[in-house]
Design a protein around this motif. Sequence first.
Motif, PDB file in Angstrom:
ATOM      1  N   SER A   1      16.134  24.704 124.592  1.00 16.65           N
ATOM      2  CA  SER A   1      15.130  25.151 123.763  1.00 16.65           C
ATOM      3  C   SER A   1      13.762  25.420 124.310  1.00 16.65           C
ATOM      4  O   SER A   1      13.184  26.445 124.297  1.00 16.65           O
ATOM      5  N   SER A   2      13.608  24.530 125.650  1.00 13.58           N
ATOM      6  CA  SER A   2      12.288  25.110 126.416  1.00 13.58           C
ATOM      7  C   SER A   2      12.638  26.301 127.184  1.00 13.58           C
ATOM      8  O   SER A   2      11.558  26.532 128.013  1.00 13.58           O
TER       9      SER A   2
ATOM     10  N   PHE B   1      21.143  16.058 140.308  1.00 14.63           N
ATOM     11  CA  PHE B   1      21.020  17.344 141.411  1.00 14.63           C
ATOM     12  C   PHE B   1      22.332  17.937 141.225  1.00 14.63           C
ATOM     13  O   PHE B   1      22.367  19.298 141.576  1.00 14.63           O
ATOM     14  N   GLY B   2      23.461  17.235 141.004  1.00 14.78           N
ATOM     15  CA  GLY B   2      24.816  17.840 140.916  1.00 14.78           C
ATOM     16  C   GLY B   2      25.120  19.025 139.765  1.00 14.78           C
ATOM     17  O   GLY B   2      25.985  19.953 139.966  1.00 14.78           O
ATOM     18  N   SER B   3      24.308  18.577 138.609  1.00 12.89           N
ATOM     19  CA  SER B   3      24.677  19.660 137.544  1.00 12.89           C
ATOM     20  C   SER B   3      23.346  19.978 136.719  1.00 12.89           C
ATOM     21  O   SER B   3      23.202  21.199 136.466  1.00 12.89           O
ATOM     22  N   TYR B   4      22.734  19.085 136.088  1.00 10.69           N
ATOM     23  CA  TYR B   4      21.503  19.250 135.397  1.00 10.69           C
ATOM     24  C   TYR B   4      20.555  20.029 135.778  1.00 10.69           C
ATOM     25  O   TYR B   4      19.996  21.026 135.231  1.00 10.69           O
ATOM     26  N   LEU B   5      20.213  19.830 137.080  1.00 12.57           N
ATOM     27  CA  LEU B   5      19.198  20.546 137.855  1.00 12.57           C
ATOM     28  C   LEU B   5      19.451  22.057 137.960  1.00 12.57           C
ATOM     29  O   LEU B   5      18.664  23.021 137.569  1.00 12.57           O
ATOM     30  N   PRO B   6      20.791  22.196 138.670  1.00 15.28           N
ATOM     31  CA  PRO B   6      21.070  23.737 138.971  1.00 15.28           C
ATOM     32  C   PRO B   6      21.635  24.395 137.684  1.00 15.28           C
ATOM     33  O   PRO B   6      21.361  25.447 137.787  1.00 15.28           O
ATOM     34  N   ASP B   7      22.249  23.778 136.662  1.00 14.68           N
ATOM     35  CA  ASP B   7      22.734  24.504 135.582  1.00 14.68           C
ATOM     36  C   ASP B   7      21.833  24.519 134.302  1.00 14.68           C
ATOM     37  O   ASP B   7      22.359  25.138 133.669  1.00 14.68           O
ATOM     38  N   ASP B   8      20.965  23.913 134.413  1.00 13.49           N
ATOM     39  CA  ASP B   8      20.045  23.744 133.088  1.00 13.49           C
ATOM     40  C   ASP B   8      18.534  24.286 133.708  1.00 13.49           C
ATOM     41  O   ASP B   8      18.186  25.209 133.441  1.00 13.49           O
TER      42      ASP B   8
ATOM     43  N   GLN C   1       5.521  14.541 128.818  1.00 14.49           N
ATOM     44  CA  GLN C   1       5.552  15.224 127.574  1.00 14.49           C
ATOM     45  C   GLN C   1       6.811  16.037 127.542  1.00 14.49           C
ATOM     46  O   GLN C   1       7.541  16.157 126.543  1.00 14.49           O
ATOM     47  N   GLY C   2       6.998  16.888 128.494  1.00 14.94           N
ATOM     48  CA  GLY C   2       8.150  17.871 128.595  1.00 14.94           C
ATOM     49  C   GLY C   2       7.598  19.256 127.975  1.00 14.94           C
ATOM     50  O   GLY C   2       6.288  18.987 127.285  1.00 14.94           O
ATOM     51  N   PHE C   3       8.519  20.148 128.243  1.00  7.79           N
ATOM     52  CA  PHE C   3       8.104  21.409 127.867  1.00  7.79           C
ATOM     53  C   PHE C   3       8.911  21.876 126.713  1.00  7.79           C
ATOM     54  O   PHE C   3       9.880  22.729 126.609  1.00  7.79           O
TER      55      PHE C   3
ATOM     56  N   GLY D   1      17.814  19.317 114.820  1.00  9.33           N
ATOM     57  CA  GLY D   1      17.445  20.445 115.487  1.00  9.33           C
ATOM     58  C   GLY D   1      18.420  21.000 116.781  1.00  9.33           C
ATOM     59  O   GLY D   1      18.407  22.212 116.877  1.00  9.33           O
ATOM     60  N   GLU D   2      18.424  20.035 117.660  1.00  8.89           N
ATOM     61  CA  GLU D   2      18.890  20.280 118.981  1.00  8.89           C
ATOM     62  C   GLU D   2      20.487  20.937 118.732  1.00  8.89           C
ATOM     63  O   GLU D   2      20.728  21.840 119.076  1.00  8.89           O
TER      64      GLU D   2
END
Length: 622
Positions: A339-340, A474-481, A546-548, A599-600
């Motif tokens: 949702s960010s 680096f293999g998934s969360y970074l490029p795919d999210d 805090q995060g976005f 919520g998520e």
Amino acid sequence: MCGIIGLVVAPGQQPPDAGVGRAMNDAIRHRGPDDEGYYRDARVLLGMRRLAIIDIAGGHQPMSADGGRIQLVFNGEIYNYRELRAELQALGREFHSASDSEVVAQAFAEWGERCFARLDGMFALAVWDRRTQTLVLARDRFGEKPLFYAHDDARLLFASELKALIEVPGLRRELDPAALRSYVRYGYVPTPASIFASVRKLPPGCYLRCSDGRIAVERYYTLDFGRRQAIGAADAEQRLAELLDRAVHSRMVADVPFGAFLSGGLDSSTVVALMTRHSSQRVRTYSIGFKEAAYNELSDARRVAEHLGTDHHELVVEPDAVGLLEQLVWYLDEPFADSSAVPTFLVSQLARTQVAMVLTGDAGDETFAGYTRYLRFLALQRLGPLKASVALAARAGASLVGGSFGYRLRGVAERMRMPFPDSYLGSVAMSRPGTVRDLLGAAVRDGYEDPLHALARGGSARHSMLDRIVELDFGSYLPDDILVKVDRMAMANSLEGRVPFLDPAVVEFVVSLPENLRVRHGRGKHILRRVAERWLPADVLAKPKQGFAIPLGQWFRGPLRPLAEDVLASRAFRERGLIDPAAARACLDDHLAGRADRGESLWLVLSLELWARRFLDAAPRA
């Protein structure tokens, strides 16, 4: 910055249809409203949409080399293009523009696929060699720029966005059940899969060669987590300061107005501080906030802007949550539940009123080990044999506490009982394994192997646990999210985003450092904080992460509740069979009653159903 499309037909097939190419290109007009271009012959069609950033007059594509033998369409920016141009000129190559895309074309003509490892930048590209009748696709090291493709015996299709491929007659739009299960687990579809069984994503650091109708994917880059260098803290800090300064400076090359996103946190503040060192004018900075205080960092951003003397712009938004969700579904291509994306879209929209390019602080958490989940996971690992007892205590405490806090505590207890990598992936995932089973419809519930398990097996068990979990991200969360969110939300507004923390020299240096320079005293980003002391005030360095995020919990009890009620009650949702209606309804009831913050999960369900209505229910092209 651009979007690219194209197709190559196998020998003996009908030539590519020019109308199909135009329809594909029109679907991604938002990626490049300034220009379009095409190359077509009996075997191949290449197209591009251009957002002009460098060499506005001379950077028209497709770009050619060797008298037209090489034809290139290119999306991205190459930050060392001037150095490569000088080297190629010394080898006798002549240039007819000042653009980085011509440098890439000439580099491929000179070095072939070996050129990709020499490109410092973000890119997705396609090269057609008329002499060898070979098409080559390539993607940057870390996956900043997207590239989808589909292949069968008759043709290979490719595009920067999935929606362009849908414009091609005959593309099959059957869902990949494993991709759907990954989406419900993580909130995104991990590479190399896509939500459609017929479409794949080219992995970061790879190129694809298509010749005589056959394809092969090769890797040209792998981030090495096994290298360790002996270096003292003072020398490491000085070296990092130099690398960061160079990374930011190189990403400020542009022939259009540019600025930066500024949240007031350590990452974006460091980028902006370095930008001010290389700008003769005040750096333009952009921030947004929500009326809910817990989701509003505007005061933090304002303090940093005042300290650095930027030309600061901010906006408190009360967005139309329903309208935004429906709009974002189109731009995101695949089901996507982070949702960010909402605030990223809104701050991109704000920035685009004045600039065409921004620098961002994304990837700072992955590069410098800054996520809170890293520190929590490492702390739990240090418990060793005591983990089982602590897990039992957490589970008992969850039963006593109840409510949303008890729900979260049960999740912690569940992860503590899992072996690696699930013990870590549970903190990345959006849904627990039990929730995945409950939410998925019966037809797609079984027979799933988590693709991130294979990613974990591909890493080295000899690495430290910190390196293993950072390698997973680096293999998934970074490029795919993270990078999907940055690319699609910026490009939805025809805005280019550049990420200095993904400079290869910076990343490779940081992951080679001793662990105590990255994480110390229970805090991540140790060395970044030490270096940033040179440019930023103490309150920025001490600011908690805090995060976005957006106030999903409140929204589902307010403006999003009618949409959630309508979707869960609709016949289309009930008959689609992707999500179990009773489980989805239970999520909403739990959330409204305050038994758990769902919520998520609700955002995940709504995003999937609205995506299905837009991408599955709409009639395919004839």
